[in-house]
Design a protein around this motif. Structure first.
Motif, PDB file in Angstrom:
ATOM      1  N   GLU A  12       0.858  -1.184   0.000  1.00 30.92           N
ATOM      2  CA  GLU A  12       0.000   0.000   0.000  1.00 30.92           C
ATOM      3  C   GLU A  12       0.889   1.226   0.000  1.00 30.92           C
ATOM      4  N   GLY A  42      -3.269   3.329  -2.673  1.00 30.44           N
ATOM      5  CA  GLY A  42      -3.786   2.064  -2.143  1.00 30.44           C
ATOM      6  C   GLY A  42      -2.852   0.927  -2.484  1.00 30.44           C
ATOM      7  N   MET A  43      -3.410  -0.234  -2.843  1.00 28.06           N
ATOM      8  CA  MET A  43      -2.566  -1.413  -3.087  1.00 28.06           C
ATOM      9  C   MET A  43      -1.958  -1.371  -4.490  1.00 28.06           C
TER      10      MET A  43
END
Ligand code: ADA
Length: 552
Positions: free
Chosen positions: A277, A282-283
């Protein structure tokens, strides 16, 4: 690029265009479809920051014949349609999957992907947790045009021999036609070759094995991470019809008593737990940010990283191979109670994640251990049976690496005898008053008499929290950076002074977002135990860790 190197010279393979038409049908707050970037998470969009639902991605692709799309990650689950017909579905955000269509008419085709990150009744692994489960197509998508048959994987296990090394390969080939096919398979490893005939029945998928001797190669070590090409090439008569290129490193991992040996040398592991992350991405961590993480960890004196709590992006693993950063990779599970482990789909979903993780990441020399089931119910007979089943799957899929699990600190563990390396998560000085020494002695005692005597022990998690920028130089208030430094100093010194422990993974490298439902104890719905914040801005602990990792 879905990898850090070219994976085909014969097969026609390209990355899908990054912009897709996107809509959020479950009340996501978008009045109309918008263009969305892939790879990416929809939470990067200001109106979708906390959207939990389905995301529909559409793109027109020009292709024909036998076509294969590979999705590095659709989170949390995905359905793929081509021209309105479903061609694949997949559960799990952290391993990739293929979607194959045969005999397509050449021209424009509509590719439609439905990503869904809702917590659903039929999901055992994907639950509100102390990390955030994003939504989107979070890793690259490739489009390939295939011949009548294609190579799905080529695994190379490197084994030391009297005269040097050998690579024991397993190659899987799939016949896409309703006719028998005859090929020659050529395997080359570090320039050495082996060749064998392959006959495939109609629609057959077959695995073929062969060994390649490599006398004159340089071993892969963290200090000198020498990499070599492993190539599988399929020929009909003399014409090449398909290929697959991967990379290997010549190294052997095994345990000996309380030590983990890499090419016979004992490992002393100092590293971090790293969620996949990065701030607003985010990821869908950009590759340059992956590299920055490794440069920061190296600067801190770390030689290992744990992919808490799921398989990571192959590009990050490629960078670990390149830079010699050792990896504890684990399949997806965090903190599942026995009740959760009794979910009707749990064993099937865990089995699939274990198999896909090993099948897709087998060749990475940087991965020294396979982990699973972080802090699940290892203290009940049923839970222990699930651990045993998971270890069996991992060992059967790859006999060349030890298996492990990071276990809860509470007493009652029943699986110390089932794993090769024992991971223990401890939080003395943070979650409770008490010295590292006492915590370690307590847990080592239980391991010794619980079947784990004489095995390597790693402190797989230990750490403390701090809010980036909150200082209390006079009092070291909880959540201050000063408090985090003081606790980490005690923890790191305590663990590295213990002769029975061969490694430490600090919890954690960077602050990460957590589920909305994880409200208590997570200021800003963040897990703030990073030694950097979510944007890799160092906290005071950065200096503390760097000094301690370099001196001890
Ligand atoms: C556990 C768990 C981590 C994280 C950590 C914490 O050990 O494995 O995922 O939740 O605790 O921050 O408390």
């Amino acid at each position: 690029m879905d990898r850090m190197f070219q994976t085909h010279r014969i097969r026609k393979s390209r990355e899908c265009a990054p912009l897709w038409r996107f809509s959020a049908p479950d009340g996501g707050g978008l009045e109309r479809p918008e263009m969305m970037m892939v790879p990416g998470v929809w939470e990067s969009h200001p109106r979708l920051r906390a959207y939990r639902g389905r995301g529909i991605y559409e793109q027109t692709v020009s292709c024909g014949g036998n076509v294969r799309f590979f999705f590095g990650s659709v989170s949390f689950r995905g359905r793929v349609e081509l021209d309105g017909r479903e061609i694949a579905s997949h559960y799990g955000a952290y391993t990739g999957f293929e979607a194959v269509a045969r005999n397509l008419a050449p021209g424009e085709h509509l590719l439609r992907v439905e990503a869904d990150n809702r917590f659903a009744e039929d999901s055992a692994l994907h639950i509100p947790n102390d990390y955030y489960a994003y939504g989107g197509i979070c890793r690259p998508v490739t489009a390939e045009e295939l011949s009548d048959a294609y190579i799905t994987f080529c695994h190379g296990r490197t084994v030391k021999t009297e005269s040097g090394w050998e690579v024991r390969t397993e190659t899987e080939i799939r016949n896409l036609t309703d006719r028998p096919l005859a090929y020659r398979l050529e395997i080359s490893a570090a320039g050495e070759k082996a060749e064998l005939p392959v006959r495939l029945q109609p629609e057959e998928t077959r695995t073929v094995r062969c060994t390649v001797a490599c006398a004159d190669v340089t071993a892969w070590t963290p200090e000198h991470p020498a990499l070599y090409e492993l190539q599988a090439l399929l020929r009909r008569e003399e014409a090449p019809v398909d290929d697959l290129i991967d990379r290997i490193g010549f190294r052997e991992i095994r345990t000996e008593g309380t030590r983990i040996l890499l090419n016979g040398e004992p490992l002393r592991l100092k590293g971090f737990n790293r969620h996949e992350e990065y701030g607003g991405f985010g990821m869908a961590v950009p590759p340059s940010a992956m590299m920055q993480d490794l440069q920061l960890m190296r600067d801190l004196g770390a030689n290992c990283v744990r992919t808490c709590h799921y398989p990571n992006d192959p590009r990050f693993l490629d960078l670990c191979d390149e830079t010699g950063m050792l990896v504890w990779e684990e399949s997806h599970a965090r903190g599942l109670s026995e009740e959760r482990m009794r979910h009707p789909r749990f064993r099937e979903q865990l089995e699939m994640c274990n198999r896909e993780m090993v099948a897709q990441h087998f060749n990475h020399p940087s991965i020294f251990v396979w982990g699973c089931l972080n802090e699940c119910a290892d203290d009940t007979e049923y839970g222990a049976a699930c651990y045993r089943e998971s270890f069996r799957t991992l060992r059967a899929s790859d006999p060349g690496r030890p298996v492990t699990a990071a276990l809860l600190e509470r007493p009652g563990g029943r699986v110390y005898g089932e794993m090769d390396v024992i991971g223990i998560n401890l939080y003395p000085e943070w979650y409770y008053a008490g010295s590292v020494r006492e915590a370690l002695d307590r847990k080592k005692q239980e391991i010794r008499f619980g079947g784990g005597n004489g095995k390597p022990i790693i402190v797989s998690e230990i750490g403390a929290g701090a809010i980036y920028g909150y200082h209390d130089p006079l009092g070291q208030a909880k959540w201050s950076e000063e408090r985090q430094c003081a606790i980490l100093e005690k923890q790191i010194r305590g663990v590295l002074a213990d002769p029975d422990v061969c490694g430490i993974f600090l919890w954690q490298f960077a602050d990460v977002r957590v589920s909305e439902e994880w409200f208590a104890g997570r200021p800003g719905t963040m897990n703030n135990k990073g030694i950097t914040d979510a944007f890799r801005r160092p906290k005071a602990a950065y200096r503390t860790v760097r000094e301690l990792f370099s001196e001890t």
